[in-house]
Every structure is written in C-alpha cells, then in structure tokens.
Design a protein around this motif. Structure first.
Motif, mmCIF file in Angstrom:
data_model
loop_
_atom_site.group_PDB
_atom_site.id
_atom_site.type_symbol
_atom_site.label_atom_id
_atom_site.label_comp_id
_atom_site.label_asym_id
_atom_site.label_seq_id
_atom_site.Cartn_x
_atom_site.Cartn_y
_atom_site.Cartn_z
ATOM 1 N N PRO A 11 5.513 -9.086 0.584
ATOM 2 C CA PRO A 11 5.238 -7.984 -0.347
ATOM 3 C C PRO A 11 3.753 -7.864 -0.659
ATOM 4 O O PRO A 11 3.072 -8.865 -0.888
ATOM 5 C CB PRO A 11 6.024 -8.379 -1.603
ATOM 6 N N PRO A 12 3.232 -6.652 -0.657
ATOM 7 C CA PRO A 12 1.827 -6.435 -0.999
ATOM 8 C C PRO A 12 1.601 -6.626 -2.493
ATOM 9 O O PRO A 12 2.537 -6.556 -3.290
ATOM 10 C CB PRO A 12 1.574 -4.999 -0.593
ATOM 11 N N ARG A 13 0.357 -6.861 -2.862
ATOM 12 C CA ARG A 13 -0.015 -6.998 -4.271
ATOM 13 C C ARG A 13 -0.355 -5.623 -4.849
ATOM 14 O O ARG A 13 -0.832 -4.751 -4.126
ATOM 15 C CB ARG A 13 -1.223 -7.921 -4.395
ATOM 16 N N LYS A 14 -0.147 -5.475 -6.136
ATOM 17 C CA LYS A 14 -0.548 -4.242 -6.816
ATOM 18 C C LYS A 14 -2.074 -4.187 -6.882
ATOM 19 O O LYS A 14 -2.740 -5.222 -6.964
ATOM 20 C CB LYS A 14 0.014 -4.211 -8.246
ATOM 21 N N ILE A 15 -2.606 -2.983 -6.813
ATOM 22 C CA ILE A 15 -4.044 -2.754 -6.883
ATOM 23 C C ILE A 15 -4.305 -1.868 -8.097
ATOM 24 O O ILE A 15 -3.555 -0.910 -8.327
ATOM 25 C CB ILE A 15 -4.558 -2.086 -5.596
ATOM 26 N N PRO A 16 -5.352 -2.169 -8.893
ATOM 27 C CA PRO A 16 -5.615 -1.355 -10.082
ATOM 28 C C PRO A 16 -5.851 0.125 -9.740
ATOM 29 O O PRO A 16 -6.372 0.440 -8.659
ATOM 30 C CB PRO A 16 -6.888 -1.974 -10.666
ATOM 31 N N ASP A 33 -3.577 -6.380 1.552
ATOM 32 C CA ASP A 33 -2.203 -5.893 1.494
ATOM 33 C C ASP A 33 -1.682 -5.542 2.882
ATOM 34 O O ASP A 33 -0.512 -5.771 3.196
ATOM 35 C CB ASP A 33 -2.079 -4.684 0.557
ATOM 36 N N TRP A 34 -2.536 -4.963 3.731
ATOM 37 C CA TRP A 34 -2.126 -4.646 5.097
ATOM 38 C C TRP A 34 -1.692 -5.924 5.818
ATOM 39 O O TRP A 34 -0.670 -5.963 6.499
ATOM 40 C CB TRP A 34 -3.247 -3.950 5.857
ATOM 41 N N GLU A 35 -2.489 -6.992 5.661
ATOM 42 C CA GLU A 35 -2.151 -8.270 6.295
ATOM 43 C C GLU A 35 -0.832 -8.816 5.763
ATOM 44 O O GLU A 35 -0.008 -9.321 6.531
ATOM 45 C CB GLU A 35 -3.277 -9.292 6.087
ATOM 46 N N LEU A 36 -0.614 -8.736 4.465
ATOM 47 C CA LEU A 36 0.651 -9.193 3.886
ATOM 48 C C LEU A 36 1.823 -8.396 4.463
ATOM 49 O O LEU A 36 2.833 -8.975 4.875
ATOM 50 C CB LEU A 36 0.619 -9.062 2.360
ATOM 51 N N CYS A 37 1.694 -7.073 4.492
ATOM 52 C CA CYS A 37 2.773 -6.233 5.017
ATOM 53 C C CYS A 37 3.037 -6.523 6.499
ATOM 54 O O CYS A 37 4.188 -6.502 6.935
ATOM 55 C CB CYS A 37 2.454 -4.761 4.809
ATOM 56 N N PRO A 40 -4.791 -0.083 10.665
ATOM 57 C CA PRO A 40 -4.472 -0.370 9.255
ATOM 58 C C PRO A 40 -4.641 0.887 8.406
ATOM 59 O O PRO A 40 -5.697 1.524 8.442
ATOM 60 C CB PRO A 40 -5.503 -1.434 8.871
ATOM 61 N N HIS A 41 -3.610 1.240 7.679
ATOM 62 C CA HIS A 41 -3.645 2.471 6.891
ATOM 63 C C HIS A 41 -2.723 2.362 5.692
ATOM 64 O O HIS A 41 -1.938 1.429 5.585
ATOM 65 C CB HIS A 41 -3.242 3.671 7.752
ATOM 66 N N PHE A 42 -2.833 3.336 4.806
ATOM 67 C CA PHE A 42 -1.914 3.456 3.671
ATOM 68 C C PHE A 42 -1.478 4.908 3.564
ATOM 69 O O PHE A 42 -2.084 5.805 4.145
ATOM 70 C CB PHE A 42 -2.562 2.955 2.370
ATOM 71 N N HIS A 43 -0.408 5.111 2.816
ATOM 72 C CA HIS A 43 0.146 6.439 2.581
ATOM 73 C C HIS A 43 -0.206 6.844 1.146
ATOM 74 O O HIS A 43 -0.046 6.041 0.228
ATOM 75 C CB HIS A 43 1.664 6.430 2.732
ATOM 76 N N ALA A 44 -0.681 8.053 0.963
ATOM 77 C CA ALA A 44 -0.927 8.601 -0.367
ATOM 78 C C ALA A 44 -0.034 9.821 -0.528
ATOM 79 O O ALA A 44 -0.031 10.712 0.330
ATOM 80 C CB ALA A 44 -2.393 8.979 -0.539
ATOM 81 N N LEU A 45 0.731 9.843 -1.608
ATOM 82 C CA LEU A 45 1.657 10.938 -1.877
ATOM 83 C C LEU A 45 1.268 11.619 -3.179
ATOM 84 O O LEU A 45 0.958 10.945 -4.173
ATOM 85 C CB LEU A 45 3.085 10.414 -1.993
ATOM 86 N N TYR A 46 1.272 12.937 -3.149
ATOM 87 C CA TYR A 46 0.963 13.738 -4.328
ATOM 88 C C TYR A 46 1.824 14.990 -4.262
ATOM 89 O O TYR A 46 1.662 15.816 -3.349
ATOM 90 C CB TYR A 46 -0.521 14.101 -4.342
ATOM 91 N N LEU A 88 -1.924 9.968 5.534
ATOM 92 C CA LEU A 88 -2.129 8.591 5.979
ATOM 93 C C LEU A 88 -3.631 8.420 6.114
ATOM 94 O O LEU A 88 -4.293 9.234 6.772
ATOM 95 C CB LEU A 88 -1.464 8.343 7.331
ATOM 96 N N ILE A 89 -4.164 7.369 5.487
ATOM 97 C CA ILE A 89 -5.607 7.130 5.460
ATOM 98 C C ILE A 89 -5.907 5.812 6.173
ATOM 99 O O ILE A 89 -5.333 4.774 5.831
ATOM 100 C CB ILE A 89 -6.135 7.052 4.015
ATOM 101 N N ASP A 90 -6.824 5.856 7.126
ATOM 102 C CA ASP A 90 -7.294 4.651 7.815
ATOM 103 C C ASP A 90 -8.111 3.827 6.816
ATOM 104 O O ASP A 90 -9.072 4.342 6.233
ATOM 105 C CB ASP A 90 -8.156 5.045 9.014
ATOM 106 N N ILE A 91 -7.747 2.569 6.617
ATOM 107 C CA ILE A 91 -8.440 1.729 5.635
ATOM 108 C C ILE A 91 -9.876 1.456 6.065
ATOM 109 O O ILE A 91 -10.779 1.421 5.242
ATOM 110 C CB ILE A 91 -7.674 0.405 5.419
ATOM 111 N N ARG A 92 -10.103 1.266 7.340
ATOM 112 C CA ARG A 92 -11.437 0.890 7.819
ATOM 113 C C ARG A 92 -12.439 2.034 7.731
ATOM 114 O O ARG A 92 -13.588 1.837 7.362
ATOM 115 C CB ARG A 92 -11.357 0.383 9.257
#
Length: 86
Positions: free
Chosen positions: A78-83, A69-73, A22-28, A34-38
C-alpha cells in the motif's frame, strides 16, 4: 486503486503493479489525467486548466514521495498518504 491525496475536489490515485512509466492518476469531476512522475507530462486524458495546474504544482512539491509510492505499488504494497496542496 488507493487514493493517496485529495485537495480542492481532486483525487490523486495509484494502481498496484501499474504499467510503466511511473505515473499517477488525477481525477476531478468527470475528468481524469495520467501524469508521468519524472517529467510531469500528461500521458493521457484531459482536465480543466486550473485543476491541472494545481495537480502539477502539487506533484512538483511531492515528486520524491510519489516515486516512493510508485515503488511500493510496484511491489504490491500500500502507498503512503501524501499531504495536500497548501
């Protein structure tokens, strides 16, 4: 790829049915990690130190929502927005 959060010029995104772990992508700018969520370890890529520190701080605050969000994807929903980072 849905953007689930944006702050300080950083976009946080997740792919539908992406590969484990489980991971997410951060773009700058031209950087992407790619960051491992755990573990919050960088799996791939690089980013300026200050931007990466903000991404990791945000992820620490929102780890439960990121896993949801990982589970939803993974179910092609569609994932939920996060603050954003405060």
């Amino acid at each position: 790829m849905p953007t689930i959060c944006a702050f300080y010029g950083i976009l946080i995104q997740m792919f539908w049915q992406d590969h484990a772990p489980p991971h997410f992508h951060a773009l700058y700018a031209e950087y992407e990690v790619l960051i491992d969520i755990r573990t919050l370890e960088v799996l791939e890529g690089e980013m300026p130190r200050r931007a990466l520190a903000m991404v990791l701080e945000w992820a620490q605050q929102h780890r439960a929502e990121l896993m949801e969000d990982w589970e939803l994807c993974s179910r092609n929903l569609p994932p939920r927005k996060i603050p954003p980072l405060d």
